[in-house]
Design an enzyme around this catalytic site. Structure first.
Site, PDB file in Angstrom:
ATOM      1  N   LYS A 195       0.810  -1.235   0.000  1.00  0.00           N
ATOM      2  CA  LYS A 195       0.000   0.000   0.000  1.00  0.00           C
ATOM      3  C   LYS A 195       0.840   1.280   0.000  1.00  0.00           C
ATOM      4  O   LYS A 195       0.478   2.272   0.634  1.00  0.00           O
ATOM      5  CB  LYS A 195      -0.954   0.024   1.203  1.00  0.00           C
ATOM      6  CG  LYS A 195      -1.825  -1.224   1.318  1.00  0.00           C
ATOM      7  CD  LYS A 195      -2.635  -1.225   2.605  1.00  0.00           C
ATOM      8  CE  LYS A 195      -3.216  -2.590   2.863  1.00  0.00           C
ATOM      9  NZ  LYS A 195      -3.953  -2.700   4.123  1.00  0.00           N
ATOM     10  N   ASP A 230      -7.644  -6.833  10.535  1.00  0.00           N
ATOM     11  CA  ASP A 230      -9.008  -6.280  10.576  1.00  0.00           C
ATOM     12  C   ASP A 230     -10.082  -7.357  10.554  1.00  0.00           C
ATOM     13  O   ASP A 230     -11.160  -7.171  11.136  1.00  0.00           O
ATOM     14  CB  ASP A 230      -9.218  -5.255   9.447  1.00  0.00           C
ATOM     15  CG  ASP A 230      -8.916  -5.811   8.066  1.00  0.00           C
ATOM     16  OD1 ASP A 230      -8.434  -6.955   7.964  1.00  0.00           O
ATOM     17  OD2 ASP A 230      -9.132  -5.093   7.082  1.00  0.00           O
TER      18      ASP A 230
END
Length: 498
Positions: A195, A230
């Site tokens: 990312k 997550d």
């Protein structure tokens, strides 16, 4: 004079005939182009087909890969990572807990006050901050010092509504959404950055230790109780609200799943069996692949051009990052072979990822009689103007084919997890209830997708079993879920229980 009149009449008739012939030719060419466009869409629909029999094959293949991934490291395309979460929240947790959610260019800090049994979440606050571009490629100390400094500012703003019992250290759940080799509930080594991050000296280091040292440099007395991703956080958040939650699925830009496994059913687990007898497994299911997945030439092209060819095949079929791009690739083919949008291919249509899944969802869900939203999106994003209603209907059909395949495959993935847990059937004497927690922008905002997923799961399970399987939206697992895991793995648990 008569000859001139006859000549003029002949010329006029010839002109009319030529014009008529041109019109006929144009209509024939237009009809042939339209037929070609329809043929491309029909071929796509056939290749994206997900009949129930195929979906059952996909579910069975996933279950087999789950077993293989639990048996040994590297034994499967599914990593089946041991999360070291063996105590999920029960709803009895009490006190003040923090969370830090680092998943991209933004990060969040959050605090929750838990009220204990029947008290639930009494209060919560959060702040969202951006990470400066230079720190994303700088040093480990600089990155973690920045994060720790912002966390310290947030702690300093703790109001009267948040109470830390005297003599106790603040505790934090750390959601770190990058590839990590976890070695315990509160430690994990960074494998690589993604990312847009490239902080080289963090790679190979324990990210909890890096954060802890930065907190100490800030003079902040805080212990990292849990390192989670997550999806595991979503599972924790779901379980806090509902004891019947056994799995969590994220369907957003990317996709993943986590579920509660019996510890003795994990052959590669070499440690002592946890007291709870359970262990949360982070499947990393985006990397699942099988010969039963309905792949098309557009999927092969997308994969070949991606940053990770041959990897994350399931993710590339079902997640928000890629659905719009598949639709763009098909539209591009139609523009090239059927000249649907004029004699030249609109330049914007050739730009990878210009058509994002939120655009696709808005077009797919356009309920206006003239499909005005579709016309607006084609004009604003792809610079395609003057489309006819039948062309706009074709675009909606394309969106439907791609979204339906994705949603039905996601449902097959959930069936695979239920099969692994033995919950795809119901025994007569059992009053079994199974809840799957779902989160992610794709599931939350793309209504046609989520409706199709739920309908397909019911279709696969049958009416009787469907009554015992519930899908619940579990919001903000990466934030609140991490704080709840800090609570369920608190250093003060035994003090409270005694």
């Amino acid at each position: 004079m008569g000859k001139v009149a006859v000549g003029a009449a002949v010329i006029c008739a010839a002109t009319v005939c030529a014009a008529a012939a041109l019109l006929v030719r144009h209509r024939m060419r237009s009809s042939a182009r339209w037929a070609r466009a329809l043929a491309i869409v029909a071929d796509l629909k056939e290749r994206c087909g997900t009949p129930v029999a195929k979906l059952r094959q996909v579910a069975d293949a996933l279950t087999v890969e789950m077993h293989a991934g639990l048996a040994s490291e590297g034994g499967s395309k599914l990593k089946m990572l041991i999360s070291y979460v063996d105590n999920l929240p029960t709803g009895k947790e009490k006190g003040l807990f923090y969370a830090l959610d680092l998943g991209g260019t933004n990060f969040r800090v959050l605090r929750v006050q838990l009220g204990g049994k029947d008290g639930g979440i009494v209060n919560q606050e959060f702040a969202e901050l951006s990470i400066p571009q230079d720190l994303m490629v700088g040093t480990s100390d600089a990155l973690f010092d920045f994060i720790a400094a912002e966390l310290a500012k947030f702690v300093a703003q703790e109001g009267q509504d948040f109470q830390l019992p005297p003599g106790r250290q603040r505790e934090l759940g750390f959601t770190f959404s990058f590839p990590v080799m976890q070695t315990s509930i509160d430690s994990g080594t960074l494998i690589k950055w993604t990312k847009g991050f490239n902080v080289e000296d963090t790679v190979g280091q324990d990210v909890v230790a890096e954060l802890t040292r930065a907190l100490e440099r800030q003079g902040l007395d805080m212990r990292v109780s849990a390192l989670v991703n997550d999806t595991v956080g979503t599972l924790a958040g779901g379980r806090y609200d509902n004891k019947d939650v056994v799995a969590a699925v994220i369907l957003g830009t990317g996709t993943n799943a986590a579920y509660v496994e019996r510890a003795h059913a994990i052959p590669k687990w070499l440690g002592l069996l946890p007291k709870s007898g359970e262990m949360v497994i982070n499947m990393e299911w985006g990397n699942f692949r099988s010969s039963h997945l309905p792949l098309t030439e557009y999927d092969h092209s997308l994969d070949a051009e991606s940053l990770n060819p041959g990897e994350q095949i399931f993710e590339k079929l079902i997640s928000g990052m890629y659905l719009g791009e598949i639709v763009r690739k098909v539209l591009c083919r139609i523009a090239e072979e059927a000249s649907l949008f004029g004699d030249t291919v609109p330049p914007k249509l050739k730009v990878p990822f210009v058509l994002r899944t939120p655009h696709m969802s808005e077009m797919h869900q356009d309920t206006s009689s003239d499909l005005k939203v579709v016309a607006d999106k084609l004009r604003d994003i792809l610079e395609i103007t003057n489309t006819s209603l039948k062309e706009r209907k074709l675009v909606v059909q394309l969106c439907d084919i791609v979204a339906t395949r994705g949603a039905r495959l996601a449902a097959a993935g959930i069936l695979g997890i239920l099969k692994k847990l033995g919950r795809e059937t119901v025994k007569d004497e059992e009053d079994q209830r199974t809840v799957i927690a779902l989160d992610g922008g794709l599931y939350e905002h793309y209504t046609e997708y989520s409706k199709c997923l739920e309908t397909t799961l019911n279709e696969l399970l049958g009416e009787r079993v469907s009554e015992s399987i519930v899908i619940e939206h579990s919001n903000d697992g990466s934030g609140i879920g991490a704080a709840l895991l800090a609570a369920s793995h608190s250093q003060y648990l035994e003090t409270e229980e005694s």
